[in-house]
Design an enzyme around this catalytic site. Structure first.
Site, mmCIF file in Angstrom:
data_model
loop_
_atom_site.group_PDB
_atom_site.id
_atom_site.type_symbol
_atom_site.label_atom_id
_atom_site.label_comp_id
_atom_site.label_asym_id
_atom_site.label_seq_id
_atom_site.Cartn_x
_atom_site.Cartn_y
_atom_site.Cartn_z
ATOM 1 N N TYR A 160 0.824 -1.207 0.000
ATOM 2 C CA TYR A 160 0.000 0.000 0.000
ATOM 3 C C TYR A 160 0.866 1.269 0.000
ATOM 4 O O TYR A 160 0.637 2.172 -0.825
ATOM 5 C CB TYR A 160 -0.967 0.009 1.186
ATOM 6 C CG TYR A 160 -1.939 1.164 1.160
ATOM 7 C CD1 TYR A 160 -3.052 1.146 0.325
ATOM 8 C CD2 TYR A 160 -1.749 2.285 1.964
ATOM 9 C CE1 TYR A 160 -3.953 2.204 0.294
ATOM 10 C CE2 TYR A 160 -2.634 3.351 1.943
ATOM 11 C CZ TYR A 160 -3.737 3.306 1.112
ATOM 12 O OH TYR A 160 -4.615 4.362 1.073
ATOM 13 N N GLU A 219 1.461 6.486 -6.983
ATOM 14 C CA GLU A 219 0.295 7.209 -7.479
ATOM 15 C C GLU A 219 0.482 8.720 -7.320
ATOM 16 O O GLU A 219 0.295 9.490 -8.274
ATOM 17 C CB GLU A 219 -0.960 6.767 -6.725
ATOM 18 C CG GLU A 219 -1.402 5.349 -7.039
ATOM 19 C CD GLU A 219 -2.609 4.932 -6.219
ATOM 20 O OE1 GLU A 219 -3.481 5.788 -5.951
ATOM 21 O OE2 GLU A 219 -2.697 3.740 -5.846
#
Length: 221
Positions: free
Chosen positions: A147, A154
């Protein structure tokens, strides 16, 4: 009626999970193969088709939650899938200038490993009614590393795309026009970056709570 619907539901979700799993397996294979043979600059072009397929197919998971096919809360599913679609279509597909950056490789590796584990887990659950204990552990533990690497990639890619978004004015609506309104994709992208600040820790905390609950339940089963 319920006795008839339940097997149809399981068959559909089994096919869905294994089909999307195959897409993400392709993504990971192509990313690793391309990194070895050609370098990170060519990763996106090699993995684009299965990436677009696998990630866009996830829109169905929003519908699954809305109609009650799965128990996943829509409040958790919608932002996750929405942010992924924004990255895939709004950033990577729309702005080729950033496709050769090394962050594309870290993004796709993080995403694909995460999704291979997740779709395998749910594929087993729907097809056989259970998932192996090791897969359960991976499902609720791999995010501890994947994550942060995925989110960092991102954010980095959106930031890198900002100059190209501003210069191109793609997806912008300027006045005057028939609707008497305006829209600027550049500012939407900045807002998206801002949402990551409170959103990422919140989602990480949510997944930690889910991990604690799932692993505790598995020990008592």
């Amino acid at each position: 009626m319920a006795a008839f619907v339940s097997p149809i539901r399981r068959l559909y979700l089994t096919l869905y999970n294994w089909t999307v799993l195959f897409g993400w397996l392709q993504v990971l294979y192509l990313v690793l193969k391309t990194l070895k043979e050609q370098g990170h600059e060519h990763v996106y072009s090699a993995a684009e088709k299965p990436l677009l397929f696998a990630q866009t197919a996830a829109v169905l998971e929003i519908l699954h939650g809305l109609v009650g096919l799965v128990r996943s809360p829509i409040t958790a599913t919608l932002p996750q899938i929405g942010s992924r679609l924004f990255l895939v279509w709004g950033i990577l597909w729309s702005f080729p200038e950033i496709r050769t950056h090394v962050l594309v490789s870290s993004l796709l590796i993080s995403w694909s490993i995460t999704e291979i584990i997740r779709y395998s887990f749910f594929g087993f659950k729907e097809a056989f009614g259970f998932a192996p204990s090791w897969l359960l552990w991976l499902r609720y533990s791999s995010f501890l590393v994947l994550y942060p690497t995925g989110i960092s990639s991102e954010v980095g890619l959106i930031y890198l795309a900002l100059p190209f978004i501003k210069a191109s004015e793609k997806y912008c609506l300027r006045m005057p026009n028939t609707w008497n309104s305006s829209f600027d994709f550049f500012y939407l992208s900045i807002v998206a970056l801002g949402i990551y600040v409170p959103g990422s820790p919140h989602m990480y905390s949510y997944m930690l709570a889910q991990r604690k609950k799932a692993l505790a339940k598995s020990k008592t089963a």
